[in-house]
Design an enzyme around this catalytic site. Structure first.
Site, short mmCIF file in Angstrom:
data_model
loop_
_atom_site.label_atom_id
_atom_site.label_comp_id
_atom_site.label_asym_id
_atom_site.label_seq_id
_atom_site.Cartn_x
_atom_site.Cartn_y
_atom_site.Cartn_z
NE ARG A 81 -32.48 81.66 15.47
CZ ARG A 81 -33.41 80.70 15.46
NH1 ARG A 81 -34.67 80.97 15.50
NH2 ARG A 81 -33.04 79.43 15.41
CG HIS B 239 -34.80 76.84 5.26
ND1 HIS B 239 -35.74 77.60 5.92
CD2 HIS B 239 -34.88 75.61 5.81
CE1 HIS B 239 -36.36 76.84 6.82
NE2 HIS B 239 -35.85 75.62 6.77
CE1 TYR C 212 -35.44 77.29 10.43
CE2 TYR C 212 -33.86 78.38 11.87
CZ TYR C 212 -34.20 77.33 11.05
OH TYR C 212 -33.31 76.32 10.85
CG HIS D 105 -40.11 76.07 8.94
ND1 HIS D 105 -39.48 76.22 10.16
CD2 HIS D 105 -39.27 75.31 8.18
CE1 HIS D 105 -38.32 75.58 10.13
NE2 HIS D 105 -38.17 75.03 8.94
CD GLU E 80 -38.21 71.95 6.85
OE1 GLU E 80 -37.83 73.08 6.46
OE2 GLU E 80 -37.56 71.24 7.63
CG ASP F 106 -36.27 67.86 8.72
OD1 ASP F 106 -35.91 66.90 9.42
OD2 ASP F 106 -35.76 68.99 8.78
CG HIS G 14 -38.94 68.59 10.85
ND1 HIS G 14 -39.06 69.71 10.05
CD2 HIS G 14 -37.92 68.86 11.71
CE1 HIS G 14 -38.15 70.60 10.40
NE2 HIS G 14 -37.44 70.11 11.40
CG HIS H 207 -34.55 69.66 5.17
ND1 HIS H 207 -35.24 70.66 5.80
CD2 HIS H 207 -34.08 70.17 4.01
CE1 HIS H 207 -35.21 71.76 5.02
NE2 HIS H 207 -34.52 71.48 3.94
CG ASP I 174 -37.76 70.99 14.62
OD1 ASP I 174 -36.68 70.48 14.26
OD2 ASP I 174 -38.23 72.00 14.07
CG HIS J 225 -32.40 69.23 13.09
ND1 HIS J 225 -32.16 69.99 11.97
CD2 HIS J 225 -33.74 69.20 13.25
CE1 HIS J 225 -33.32 70.41 11.49
NE2 HIS J 225 -34.29 69.96 12.25
CD GLU K 103 -32.57 71.50 7.52
OE1 GLU K 103 -33.33 70.64 8.00
OE2 GLU K 103 -32.95 72.60 7.11
ZN ZN Z 1 -36.01 71.14 12.23
FE FE Z 2 -35.52 70.91 8.01
FE FE Z 3 -36.55 73.96 8.07
#
Ligand code: ZN
Ligand code: FE
Ligand code: FE
Length: 276
Positions: A37, A67, A70, A107, A142, A175, A178, A210, A223, A225, A255
């Site tokens: 973050r 990864h 974000y 992303h 992704e 994913d 997703h 993912h 989105d 999970h 994830e």
């Molecule tokens: Zn996600």
């Molecule tokens: Fe993912």
């Molecule tokens: Fe991701």
């Protein structure tokens, strides 16, 4: 053998994380290259990276799937914020050179009202600049749920980025949460979705997955999970995924909302499901 793992913290270093992964039955894992973050990255430790590479070889690990943060939005509207995001991408790819042959997933970004075409052009520019030095890493876009102004919820958008960059070093990470949230029905027609992916993007570009269940129904663009088998995808879908000849050799990263013991259980469940 299936390449299964989960998202882990690298706060103890890469080598320690390989040991942690191995201890829960994983033979790959994912990690954030920097604070997810924020933008802070750990100090570089080449000896630790080299030890991790050696240990992964000994343990027969599949490629890792790093990864990106974000907060890294390559198509944010404000030029200096966009340039900062692009510099983070370039620094991440440079750092991945310490772990040659692994994947870096991120992303694609949110165009925040600039429009999809502008957003894609900005993502392409950042990738072209970051990939220019030829680092030994494959970048994975992704596939997203298509929440808000997110780019990457449609296979056509992933294709447009790949075409724009024009490099063999750009692939895709799908994913399961997703893609289902985005409106691709892998519950009832996994084969059909893969055929469509092949037609639009090309299955040769699909490098990793993912593995997440979804808290929300089909095409919800949300989105969120869920643990394997507890969401709208269900255990049977994951059985189809891990047994699918096109998918079964690729790194698969959990994830799901779990701590280590939960991940260990899901990895052993997926290995059982794949063992048919
Ligand atoms: Zn996600
Ligand atoms: Fe993912
Ligand atoms: Fe991701």
């Amino acid at each position: 053998m299936l390449a299964l793992g989960c998202h882990l913290s690298i706060s103890g270093g890469y080598e320690a994380t390989v040991r942690t992964a191995h201890s829960i039955g994983a033979n790959t894992f994912a990690f954030f290259t920097r604070n997810p973050r924020g933008s802070q990255a750990r100090p570089e430790d080449p000896a630790d990276a080299a030890a991790a590479v050696k240990l992964m070889e000994e343990l027969n690990f599949a490629p890792l799937v790093a990864h990106g943060a974000y907060t890294m939005n390559l198509c944010t509207a404000e030029p200096s914020a966009r340039a900062f995001a692009a510099s983070i991408l370039a620094d991440d790819l440079r750092r991945m050179a310490a772990l040659p042959g692994n994947f870096y997933n991120f992303h694609p970004g949110s165009h925040v009202g600039q429009g999809t075409d502008t957003g894609i052009a900005q993502i392409v520019d950042a990738l072209k600049a970051a990939l220019a030095p030829g680092y030994p890493v494959t970048v994975l876009l992704e596939g997203m749920a298509g929440k808000g102004s997110e780019i990457g919820g449609k296979f056509e958008e992933l294709r447009a980025i790949i075409d724009g960059v024009g490099s063999p070093d750009v692939g895709v990470c799908l994913d399961t949460c997703h893609v289902y949230d985005a409106g691709y029905d892998i519950v009832n027609d996994l084969d059909g979705v893969l055929r469509e992916f092949d037609r639009i993007v090309g299955l040769d570009r699909l490098k990793a997955l993912h593995i997440n269940d979804s808290k929300n129904p089909f095409s919800s663009h949300k989105d969120r999970h869920e643990c394997i088998g507890s969401g709208s995808l269900g255990v049977e879908t994951f059985q189809n995924v891990v047994c699918h000849p096109v998918l079964s050799g690729k790194p698969m990263i959990l994830e799901t909302p779990n701590e280590l013991p939960g991940y260990a259980n899901e990895i052993s469940l997926l290995r059982e499901l794949g063992n048919v």
